[in-house]
Design a protein around this motif. Structure first.
Motif, mmCIF file in Angstrom:
data_model
loop_
_atom_site.group_PDB
_atom_site.id
_atom_site.type_symbol
_atom_site.label_atom_id
_atom_site.label_comp_id
_atom_site.label_asym_id
_atom_site.label_seq_id
_atom_site.Cartn_x
_atom_site.Cartn_y
_atom_site.Cartn_z
ATOM 1 N N UNK A 65 25.304 -43.086 -28.135
ATOM 2 C CA UNK A 65 26.415 -42.864 -27.111
ATOM 3 C C UNK A 65 26.769 -44.074 -26.224
ATOM 4 N N UNK A 100 32.650 -47.670 -31.157
ATOM 5 C CA UNK A 100 33.085 -47.083 -29.753
ATOM 6 C C UNK A 100 32.868 -45.489 -29.981
ATOM 7 N N UNK A 102 34.956 -43.206 -27.759
ATOM 8 C CA UNK A 102 36.018 -42.472 -27.343
ATOM 9 C C UNK A 102 36.520 -43.296 -26.345
ATOM 10 N N UNK A 103 37.544 -42.773 -25.790
ATOM 11 C CA UNK A 103 38.647 -43.770 -24.683
ATOM 12 C C UNK A 103 39.170 -42.668 -23.602
ATOM 13 N N UNK A 104 39.094 -43.101 -22.434
ATOM 14 C CA UNK A 104 40.034 -42.313 -21.268
ATOM 15 C C UNK A 104 39.122 -40.849 -21.168
ATOM 16 N N UNK A 105 37.852 -41.004 -21.184
ATOM 17 C CA UNK A 105 36.948 -39.548 -20.722
ATOM 18 C C UNK A 105 36.958 -38.878 -21.828
ATOM 19 N N UNK A 106 37.260 -39.243 -23.098
ATOM 20 C CA UNK A 106 37.249 -38.599 -24.408
ATOM 21 C C UNK A 106 36.113 -39.074 -25.401
ATOM 22 N N UNK A 107 35.313 -38.205 -25.774
ATOM 23 C CA UNK A 107 33.974 -38.557 -26.453
ATOM 24 C C UNK A 107 34.188 -37.913 -27.825
ATOM 25 N N UNK A 108 34.185 -38.536 -28.957
ATOM 26 C CA UNK A 108 34.395 -37.942 -30.155
ATOM 27 C C UNK A 108 33.116 -37.607 -30.797
ATOM 28 N N UNK A 109 32.160 -38.131 -30.255
ATOM 29 C CA UNK A 109 30.804 -38.002 -30.754
ATOM 30 C C UNK A 109 30.501 -38.479 -32.243
ATOM 31 N N UNK A 110 31.358 -39.628 -32.485
ATOM 32 C CA UNK A 110 31.283 -40.211 -33.805
ATOM 33 C C UNK A 110 31.321 -41.717 -33.525
#
Lengths: 278, 256
Positions: A65, A100, A102-110
């Protein structure tokens, strides 16, 4: 940045289903790898188990992460928790992926892929420097497996990794399965990768299995290490005689004895071991 | 295209219900990008199935997967840890199933049991080591994993049956107001369904009032002596259940 000495040995990931094995008997591994995020918790059994395992084995911390490729920079709260865990686990080193999340506070967890551009290189280098300064130690960066390529890319992944190491002083966690998976998915020769990567910076090696999905290989970590990956591993080990090698299994996890058996295969596929036995 | 613009476009395509690869992906873009598109949803689905295994069993595949789809759309993950994904799932189920309140209550219980498992450690107070206490001024401190929620159904009994691999009872309304109380004893998450009066006492004690004030607040319409005996017995139960970490007569030992 300090020099990170090699640690030569064979290890396994510490997984919940094997906690009791580690608590009740001696496990013949030289080190264990923990998924950092699984232990970045406030308390409870996982940390109690980690403390007990740490008494018997060297530990390395492997994260998912940190998001080293994030254009928005790293999360200081995440790094503070990671550092606190490192103070508890006293690992040989801390690693994360060239990706990476995610971006802008979003986290894909990938573990999302990066375009290999000069701008991305600047971003990742800045993030690695920030992480290393924050953690007060060099980190290891793992080569990812990927399924897409970007029209913007101007260099190969191994060229990108070489530049990262030169500019930041970071080290590498070389995932041999990921090289194979990406080579098949993108149509490059894995020998070119091994020839071009800065192997002198490799401190740890991951071995894993994958799944086949049509023309794509998927890095699922739910199968035994397949023969082509073993062959590639042998090639790598001729070039990297000293490193911490391990089987990485995250899904469809078999009994610990099965993984120890697979680790014996890794020992047998390590040219230095074979020559010593001959 | 800057890196941040590329990452925003990638994420927008990832979250889009339709699988449409961004234009900058090379080759067989739809198939290759589909690996990420599918993996995003599969990973979140698996996390919810793992954390809400009993709720899943109670609801069945179809209704549970429908709830997952709504949750992913309404509450996209933002925390660095996947373990946080699901913190609002019980609230979503409360809204989805207003006529079946056991669904949200069961999900809340499952979530809090998981959170208690990895919550902060705390040594419980032992009754035999408490010594002389000025109970009038005594304040109680509780384990940090303690969580409370009013409930109207037998969600606790449903959870217990599912945990034991037994056929769960039918959902039914409780005869009187009650609450679920979750905490961790040493390494083991625990829960009890408590009646409305214990719920009120526990909430009041958690606010930091003294034992004396707790008894006064709980004694409305009752004899003072009767209330002291009742609350004393309740505190003894909390001690035995390892819910209390400290009993102190010094108010300033409990900042905030």
């Amino acid at each position: 940045m300090e020099t990170l000495n090699s640690f030569d040995g064979f290890g396994l990931g510490l997984r919940t289903v094997h906690f009791n094995d580690y608590l009740t008997r001696e496990i013949p591994v030289d080190f264990v790898e923990i998924i950092s995020e699984n232990f970045m918790i406030e308390g409870g059994r996982p940390l109690r188990v980690l403390d007990a395992v740490r008494e018997r084995h060297a530990v390395v911390m492997h994260g998912v992460s940190m998001s080293l490729g994030s254009a928005g920079g790293l999360d200081p709260d995440y790094l503070a928790r990671l550092k606190a865990l490192a103070e508890r686990a006293r690992p040989l080193w801390i690693s994360d992926h060239l990706c990476w999340t995610g971006v802008d506070g979003f986290n894909s967890h990938d573990l999302l892929p990066l375009p290999y551009t000069e701008e991305a290189l600047d971003v990742v280098c800045a993030n690695i420097r920030f992480a290393q300064d924050f953690l007060e130690r060099p980190i290891l960066v793992e080569n990812p497996s990927s399924y897409v390529a970007f029209s913007q890319s101007v260099m190969t992944e191994w060229e990108f990794l070489r530049a990262l190491c030169e500019r930041t002083g970071c080290y590498l966690l070389l995932d041999v399965n990921n090289i194979y998976v990406s080579a098949v998915n993108h149509g490059f020769d894995p020998s070119d990768y091994i020839d071009g990567a800065p192997l002198d910076r490799v401190r740890q090696i991951h071995l894993a299995g994958h799944s086949v999905n049509g023309d794509l290989l998927i890095d699922t970590h739910d199968h035994d290490v397949p023969e082509p990956v073993w062959r590639l591993y042998e090639t790598v080990r001729r070039r990297i005689p000293e490193a911490a090698a391990m089987i990485e299994r995250d899904d469809n996890i078999p009994p610990l004895g099965d993984l120890l058996g697979e680790l014996d295969i890794a020992r047998a596929h390590t040219p230095r071991n074979r020559e010593a036995a001959a | 295209m800057t890196l941040v613009a590329l990452q925003r476009a990638f994420v927008a395509a990832l979250r889009d219900g339709e699988r449409r690869a961004p234009a900058f992906i090379q080759g067989d873009a739809s198939t290759k990008f589909g690996v990420y598109h599918n993996a995003y949803r599969a990973r979140l689905r698996d996390a919810l199935r793992e954390n809400f295994e009993k709720t899943w069993e109670w609801l069945g595949d179809s209704r549970f997967d429908e709830a997952i789809s709504r949750y992913i759309a309404a509450c996209p993950p933002s925390s660095w840890t996947l373990a946080d994904f699901g913190d609002r799932f019980a609230a979503l189920l409360d809204g989805l199933y207003p006529a079946d309140p056991e669904v949200g209550e069961l999900a809340w219980l499952e979530w809090e049991m998981h959170r208690a498992f990895i919550g902060a450690d705390a040594a419980p107070a032992r009754a035999e080591t408490l010594g002389d206490i000025n109970w009038e001024n005594a304040r109680l401190r509780f384990v940090p994993t303690l969580r409370l929620r009013p409930v109207s159904t037998n969600a606790g009994a449903i959870w217990s049956a599912l945990a034991a691999g037994e056929t769960p009872p039918a959902a039914e309304a409780l005869p009187a107001s009650a609450a679920l109380c979750v905490w961790r004893r040493d390494l083991r998450p625990s829960f009890r369904t408590i009646d409305a009066r214990e719920f009120m006492a526990l909430r009041t004690a958690l606010s930091g009032v003294s034992f004396g004030d707790l008894c006064k607040l709980m004694s409305a319409g009752r004899e003072d002596h009767q209330t002291v005996v009742e609350i004393g017995s309740t505190v003894a139960r909390w001690l035995a259940d390892e819910m209390i970490t400290e009993i102190s007569a010094q108010a300033d030992e409990f900042p905030g």
